[in-house]
Each structure stands twice: as structure tokens, then as C-alpha cells.
Enzyme design. Sequence first.
Site, short mmCIF file in Angstrom:
data_model
loop_
_atom_site.label_atom_id
_atom_site.label_comp_id
_atom_site.label_asym_id
_atom_site.label_seq_id
_atom_site.Cartn_x
_atom_site.Cartn_y
_atom_site.Cartn_z
N ALA A 257 0.81 -1.23 0.00
CA ALA A 257 0.00 0.00 0.00
C ALA A 257 0.84 1.27 0.00
O ALA A 257 0.32 2.34 0.29
CB ALA A 257 -0.94 0.00 1.20
N ALA A 258 2.11 1.17 -0.37
CA ALA A 258 2.98 2.34 -0.30
C ALA A 258 2.50 3.46 -1.23
O ALA A 258 2.41 4.62 -0.84
CB ALA A 258 4.41 1.95 -0.64
N GLY A 259 2.19 3.10 -2.47
CA GLY A 259 1.72 4.12 -3.41
C GLY A 259 0.39 4.72 -3.00
O GLY A 259 0.18 5.93 -3.12
N ASP A 260 -0.51 3.89 -2.48
CA ASP A 260 -1.80 4.40 -2.02
C ASP A 260 -1.63 5.33 -0.82
O ASP A 260 -2.34 6.35 -0.71
CB ASP A 260 -2.72 3.24 -1.63
CG ASP A 260 -3.07 2.36 -2.82
OD1 ASP A 260 -3.06 2.88 -3.96
OD2 ASP A 260 -3.33 1.16 -2.63
#
Length: 310
Positions: A257-260
Site C-alpha cells: 500500500a505504499a503508493g496508495d
Amino acid sequence: MSKEAKQGAVLVMGSINTDLVARSLYLPRPGETIEGQEFAQVSGGKGANQAVAAARIGARVAMVGCIGSDDNGASRLAALEADGIDCSSVETDPSTPTGVAIVTVANNGQNTIVVVAGGNGQVTPAMVKRHEAAVKAADVVICQLETPWDSVFATLVMARRFGKVTVLNPAPATGPLPAEWLPLVDYLIPNEVEAAILSGLPVESESGAQRAAQELQRAGAQNVIVTLGAQGAFLLTETGEGIHFAAVKVNAVDTTAAGDTFIGVFAAQIAARQPVEAAVKLAQRAAAISVMRNGAQPSIPTREEVDCAQ
């Protein structure tokens, strides 16, 4: 954080999933069966993840989406509401299951994801129209590509008509976006793979990110931010200024979920009228915390955690 303390309003139109996550020593090759080390079932979906990130960093958040009338849908709705997210514009379709993502995470933090749309595939332009009031109430509107593209376009058109700041995360990217989309986007935020697919140019470094961002800006996007993982992020502003932001150095265990996290936090800061550069830096710090934890929404930090990590 109390409602009174929250700053800026963010509307997310997007996906809501249950993530089925298996951890393994490495990612299996095609046709290979390997032994898993751990399994977990957690809240996910790009739209829901971005909504949670925006809420935990301090924004007032509402969501437009669709779930099935099953246990997964009830659980996902309860989790979003527990984060203070307004889910009155999340509809339930009894004819389809709630979306599911099957995630494999290797010990080096890399992952593969297979998404089954379920209720996310039932989001329509008519549904977006029914929740026009939620779009009107927002300062910033976020979309991704895990719902049907005609519903994404309808949301961008509506947001532009009401003068809202628009953020598009073009994921998953399968090819160039329709020509009429990018002029509706204030902040286009792809990762390096997505930027390469959208622009048709290789993106393997800061210079590659700059060339891709310039191509996407020529196609109509106002501002472009290419996230580059361990290489940081590249911002091309609407004035043509290019800025590289070095990555926060951490030991990644799960990048799911890093990009989110980056997008939700960035949008929340823009909604709170923070400078763009400050918004990028805070989003990077939040994303760096998320990759040190397992899972999608369980990995997303609160504002207090991000502030303490400075």
C-alpha cells in the site's frame, strides 16, 4: 483525531477490496508452487487504501464505491467507518461479491497482486451522478483505475465542473489514457511502471521520469508526480519546474500500500492548502512507514506516527 481537528475535504471514488495475503520467501515463477510462510485477510482496494491514508493523516474523507451484500462487504464498510470515513455514498449490489485481491508478498518486500473486481465493477456514471453532492462537498477528488473507466471519466468531468482539485492514480495502467482525460487532471501520480506505459518511454531513473512526465504534461496533465520507490519521487509542476525528492531510507517488508499511502496523504495535504513540495515530503514519510509493516490498510500510519518519525 476529532472531526473538529480535521482539515480539508477529500472525496475518493474507487475500489473497495478484501485482500487475501500470502507471504513467501520469494515470488513464485510461472507454473511454480512454493511454500507460504504466513496468511492474512485484511482490508484493501486502491480507493479504500487512499481514503484511509487521507483520513489518518487528518482530512475529512468521503468515499463513492460499491460492495457486495456479503460478509466481506460488511467488514470493509465497518473498517472504513472506524477510520471516520463517510460511507453514505458507498452502494451495495446484492448480485455480486465484494472485490477481492490475491496478494503474494516476498520477504524482500516485493509483491504480485491479482484483483477480482466484484462490486467495484458495478460502479457506473449513473452511480457517480447520484452522489454529486459528495463531489460538491470535497476540496480534492481522487480516482484510480480499479473501477470502470467510464465511471472514472464521469467523476473527473464532474469534479472539474465544480472546480475541484483532481488527483488521478492511473493504476492499473494497461496503455495510454484517452486524450480527453489528462486535461481534467490537476495531479497525475503514476509509479515508474505506470509512467512508462502511459508515456511509451522507459522510466528507470530520475531522468527517465522527467522525460515521461514532460510527455504526459504535453498530453494535458497539469502536474505530474512519478513515484520511483527507492529512488524517491519526481515532480513536474505546471510551470515546467522539475524537482526530485530523495527517498526515505528504510528496510521494506511489504510494499503493498505504499503508493496508495503516498497518494492519500498527498491529496489530504493539498486539500488542507499545504504547499505541493511539503505535501510530497509528508507523503514520502508516510509511505516509508507503510513499507515497514505488513498488509494494506493495517500498514498505513496515523498523523501522530508520521510526525514522530521525523
